[in-house]
Design a protein around this motif. Structure first.
Motif, mmCIF file in Angstrom:
data_model
loop_
_atom_site.group_PDB
_atom_site.id
_atom_site.type_symbol
_atom_site.label_atom_id
_atom_site.label_comp_id
_atom_site.label_asym_id
_atom_site.label_seq_id
_atom_site.Cartn_x
_atom_site.Cartn_y
_atom_site.Cartn_z
ATOM 1 N N ILE A 395 0.908 -1.434 0.339
ATOM 2 C CA ILE A 395 0.181 -0.398 0.008
ATOM 3 C C ILE A 395 0.927 1.416 -0.170
ATOM 4 N N SER A 396 0.453 2.273 -0.974
ATOM 5 C CA SER A 396 1.994 3.178 -1.009
ATOM 6 C C SER A 396 0.836 4.444 -0.090
ATOM 7 N N PRO A 397 1.082 4.807 0.331
ATOM 8 C CA PRO A 397 -0.020 6.358 1.187
ATOM 9 C C PRO A 397 -0.639 6.926 -0.250
ATOM 10 N N ILE A 398 0.100 7.406 -1.147
ATOM 11 C CA ILE A 398 -0.416 8.168 -2.320
ATOM 12 C C ILE A 398 -0.046 7.428 -3.538
ATOM 13 N N PRO A 399 -0.913 7.508 -4.151
ATOM 14 C CA PRO A 399 -0.858 7.289 -6.111
ATOM 15 C C PRO A 399 0.014 7.440 -6.421
ATOM 16 N N GLU A 564 -5.064 9.227 3.355
ATOM 17 C CA GLU A 564 -6.847 8.739 2.984
ATOM 18 C C GLU A 564 -6.392 7.399 2.770
ATOM 19 N N GLY A 565 -6.020 6.998 2.161
ATOM 20 C CA GLY A 565 -6.027 5.089 2.413
ATOM 21 C C GLY A 565 -6.080 4.652 3.410
ATOM 22 N N ILE A 566 -5.256 4.714 4.355
ATOM 23 C CA ILE A 566 -4.867 4.182 5.511
ATOM 24 C C ILE A 566 -6.287 5.250 6.613
ATOM 25 N N TYR A 567 -6.900 6.184 6.539
ATOM 26 C CA TYR A 567 -7.442 7.105 8.469
ATOM 27 C C TYR A 567 -8.125 7.463 6.245
ATOM 28 N N PRO A 568 -9.263 7.626 6.351
ATOM 29 C CA PRO A 568 -9.866 8.879 5.678
ATOM 30 C C PRO A 568 -10.631 10.360 6.067
ATOM 31 N N TYR A 569 -9.035 10.873 6.652
ATOM 32 C CA TYR A 569 -8.917 12.332 7.030
ATOM 33 C C TYR A 569 -10.058 13.232 6.144
ATOM 34 N N VAL A 570 -9.859 13.486 5.650
ATOM 35 C CA VAL A 570 -9.853 14.298 4.011
ATOM 36 C C VAL A 570 -12.028 14.636 3.873
ATOM 37 N N GLU A 571 -12.219 13.169 3.775
ATOM 38 C CA GLU A 571 -12.850 12.417 3.322
ATOM 39 C C GLU A 571 -14.449 13.675 5.061
ATOM 40 N N GLU A 572 -13.534 13.063 6.022
ATOM 41 C CA GLU A 572 -14.331 13.470 7.443
ATOM 42 C C GLU A 572 -14.947 14.963 7.265
ATOM 43 N N PHE A 573 -13.813 15.202 6.982
ATOM 44 C CA PHE A 573 -13.243 16.937 7.095
ATOM 45 C C PHE A 573 -14.889 17.357 5.867
ATOM 46 N N ALA A 574 -15.062 16.645 4.655
ATOM 47 C CA ALA A 574 -15.899 17.041 3.676
ATOM 48 C C ALA A 574 -16.735 16.927 4.283
ATOM 49 N N ARG A 575 -17.189 15.850 5.181
ATOM 50 C CA ARG A 575 -18.438 15.471 5.389
ATOM 51 C C ARG A 575 -18.912 16.634 6.016
ATOM 52 N N PHE A 576 -17.959 17.292 7.011
ATOM 53 C CA PHE A 576 -18.696 18.108 8.485
ATOM 54 C C PHE A 576 -18.367 19.542 7.731
#
Ligand code: SF4
Length: 765
Positions: A395-399, A564-576
């Motif tokens: 798993i590379s943390p980035i593409p 983001e692949g390990i924990y979806p911080y950005v996705e969670e903040f997008a929801r917020f």
């Protein structure tokens, strides 16, 4: 030097023989044996003896960071709940991953960088001999999960018999990979504490051999006791002695390598001293000369070439020419002083005085910066942060399409490879059962989980070595207490936002830019992830209620998208973001490519929300990315992500910050802009920022120690008011070049140039 400590001679007698160590005849109060790169000390039993002998030995020997500590000895296995004494454990050597002092509850953590062929265990250090069965109620974390005897045995056999998490825990409630074996001795915690005043935790190795399960008043009750206690102990200690000897051989080799490095540094210091005397350097000038020489050597310029340059330009003949020139300009005093420069009897150039030395130093700097092409890459970086979750997949943390760098393997048969990144995950005890933790741990089924009380117990340890840790980074899962939102620093661009704030969800960054100030900011290379997002959201709501609006940079001193692949911080903040209309969020990144784009497409954001989500892409020339931005996306990948982000309706900021010096910087940044202008519709860009590299004095000092062989830490910067930057003329030329070209494409109001006159010391990502 490898400092070996053992409580009793009987525990290491066979090693003394096998290693041919000779007894030291000194008046030192502790028995000592020495051999090639080894000093072995018998400490005596108990924590007081251990701490005194370790401190006295290391002090007497003038031990320092870089020396190695190996603590050897026997230990008892603690039979807590659900544990039975097992023959399998006897005579096994364990590598200690966590030490706990029973009397204080304090825990200590050696770094676990190498793949050793010993199973891992925790260890409790007590004040008295362990009695068999006395800890029957001890509730270790592993026991809370009800590990069976079979599971304990499988851990002992290490990776070769490792079971997958699904095999071991069919119920998804279980936390994977907890180490099962807990040992007991009477010295280790004290050894660690005393040694850590002198040595680094990356160089601490505690090996313990299981010889019993605690003593019994009635020896007959002891299982497996066909021999006398002493004979049985010797037989057990020798059962795996070859494994231990191999490991000691590895430490000896390591120590020799380090000695060679020390000799190299000594030779450099002598060259510096000699040149400093030649140039009549003051203290400050000598520091400048040191930086300049280190930088020059990293560029492949030799000491001889430096001398030749100085002799050709400042020796008698040329000094005379200079002097004639000066005379024409009417500087008579200079003439007289200038001709005094000479080569002395030892063939050394000696300038007439400090003034002449200053002139030579400045000329040397100009020559080194202008003549050479960056040849040497930063040696300070670790390998690319690739996270192995099983043997076949990375798993590379980035593409990042540039994955594929293998972990460094040992050079000789005695060597051990580094552990993969995140093979050890430290988790605050309070978070062990949280859904966030479980979700992350499921992504690392082979990781060993080590419970900790507080992330600072691991992250803030004394004398850590960032460089060594960068080869095998650990993940630390934690809860952020106290302040979570910060006002943007004065020196960092606020893009005219009135409520510009940032927050820190990660400590350190999954990428590894050679010039990154985090290397001077944090004591450790390990990555801390804060998982209490609801607390962050509550803070944001409070801020908005008080001030009306908030512009929040969530990836300010890290690269959140890469995780983001390990924990979806950005996705969670997008929801917020969808819930908070007065909130705007900025996400800075050096990630890119299709993978990133897929993530951005999936973000749960309304069209209106997308106008409040700013993706700030840092852009650098491909050569700089290759040389100094390890793990980040290529320029072409970042450009693809920018194009897609614009198509999808996000706001996009382009950051040409920091501009990094390269002898061909104009050509490189010119080509970068050409590519950007060709491929990105500049009229759709929200804004741009630009600024050349700058860094606070204290961070650069710490970085210099952490990465002594990086041209970015050794560059001959200038210091203005506590921050280092490129020489003023160069800095203005670089920024002016970029600014004028951007101005031709976008309005002035959309270009934010870092104003160095107001700065007092922080570099922007
Ligand atoms: S400069 Fe930015 S992307 Fe690079 S390591 Fe530092 S925080 Fe990460």
């Amino acid at each position: 030097m490898v400092y070996i400590f053992a409580a009793h001679k009987g525990e290491v007698e066979h090693f003394i023989k096998k290693l041919s160590l000779g007894k030291r005849k000194t008046s030192f109060p502790f028995l000592q044996y020495e051999g090639e790169e080894i000093l072995l000390t018998i400490t005596g039993q108990g924590q007081i003896n251990a701490s005194i002998s370790v401190a006295a030995t290391l002090q007497e020997e003038k031990a320092k960071k870089g020396d190695i500590l190996l603590s050897l000895g026997s230990a008892a296995v603690i039979l807590g709940k659900n544990r039975t004494a097992s023959e399998e454990l006897m005579g096994r050597w364990f590598w200690i991953q966590k030490l706990e002092q029973q009397s204080t509850g304090r825990c200590f953590y050696p770094d676990l960088l190498y793949k050793l062929d010993f199973p891992e265990a925790g260890l409790l250090t007590g004040d008295k001999i362990l009695e068999l069965g006395s800890m029957g109620d001890r509730d270790t974390v592993s026991e809370r999960r009800g590990d069976s005897k079979e599971q304990i045995i499988s851990e002992i056999h290490g990776d070769s018999r490792e079971q997958s998490v699904s095999e071991r825990h069919s119920d998804s409630e279980g936390v994977s990979g907890l180490n099962n074996t807990l040992l007991y001795d009477m010295e280790s915690a004290a050894v660690f504490q005393a040694a850590n005043f002198y040595l680094a935790p990356e160089d601490f190795f505690f090996l313990r051999c299981v010889t019993d399960f605690g003593v019994s008043p009635d020896e007959e009750k002891m299982p497996f006791s066909p021999l006398s206690r002493q004979d049985r102990m010797q037989a057990l200690l020798q059962k795996e002695e070859n494994k231990v000897l191999r490991f000691i051989g590895f430490l000896q080799e390591k120590s020799k390598e380090r000695r060679k490095e020390e000799e190299g540094e000594l030779a450099f210091r002598q060259q510096l001293q000699s040149l400093s005397e030649s140039l009549h350097c003051s203290f400050v000038m000598e520091k400048q000369l040191e930086r300049l020489l280190r930088y020059a050597f990293l560029q492949g310029i030799s000491a001889e070439e430096v001398r030749e340059y100085l002799e050709q330009n400042f020796g008698r003949r040329n000094a005379g020419n200079d002097a004639l020139q000066d005379a024409e300009n009417g500087a008579k005093e200079e003439v007289l002083k200038g001709v005094g420069n000479d080569i002395d009897k030892q063939g050394r150039l000696t300038l007439i005085d400090k003034r002449a030395g200053k002139k030579a130093l400045s000329s040397l700097k100009e020559w080194i910066l202008s003549e050479r092409i960056l040849q040497v890459k930063c040696h300070g970086s670790g390998n690319l942060l690739q996270i192995h979750d099983n043997d076949s997949e990375v798993i590379s943390p980035i593409p990042c399409e540039r994955s594929g760098i293998t972990l460094p393997e040992g050079k000789c048969e005695k060597s051990y490879p580094y552990q993969e990144h995140f093979r050890h995950i430290y988790v605050e005890e309070a978070l062990l059962q949280s859904p966030e933790t479980k979700g992350i741990l499921q992504k690392f089924p082979k990781a060993k989980v080590i419970p900790i009380k507080h992330y600072k117990d691991v992250f803030n340890r004394k004398k850590q070595g960032r460089l060594a840790q960068s080869h095998s980074r650990k993940l630390i899962l934690a809860k952020k207490e106290g302040q979570r939102l910060y006002d943007g620093a004065v020196v960092c661009q606020d893009f005219s936002e009135s409520h510009f704030c940032y927050t820190s969800l990660l400590m350190n960054c999954p990428f590894h830019c050679a010039y990154c100030y985090l290397q001077g900011m944090y004591p450790s290379s390990n990555l801390v992830m804060f998982l209490n997002l609801e607390d962050y959201f509550a803070d944001c709501r409070k801020w908005i209620a008080e001030k009306g609006s908030l512009y929040l940079c969530i990836s300010y001193d890290t690269d959140l998208l890469a995780m983001e692949g390990i924990y979806p911080y950005v996705e969670e903040f997008a929801r917020f973001l969808n819930q908070e209309n007065a909130l705007r969020i900025e996400v800075r990144t050096k990630a890119g490519g299709e993978g990133l784009w897929r993530k951005m497409q999936r973000l749960p954001l309304s069209l209106e929300g997308r106008k409040r989500m700013i993706f700030a892409f840092t852009l650098s020339p491909e050569e700089i990315i290759e040389e100094a931005e390890e793990g980040t996306a290529r320029l072409s990948s970042r450009i693809i992500a920018i194009q897609k982000a614009l198509e999808e309706g996000y706001l996009v900021r382009l950051c040409f910050d920091p501009m990094i010096y390269h002898p061909r910087w104009k050509e490189l940044y010119g080509a970068l802009l050409q590519e950007v202008f060709e491929k990105i519709p500049m009229e759709q860009i929200h804004d741009c920022s630009l600024g050349s590299f700058r860094i606070s004095e204290s961070y650069l000092k710490a970085m210099g120690k952490a990465l002594p062989h990086s041209p970015h830490t050794q560059f001959p910067y200038e210091n203005t008011g506590g921050y280092y930057h490129y020489p003023k003329e160069l800095m203005e030329e670089m920024e002016g070049f970029l600014y004028s070209r951007l101005l031709a494409r976008i309005p002035k109001e959309k270009i934010f140039r870092w104003d160095n006159r107001e700065a007092d010391g922080v570099n922007e990502k």
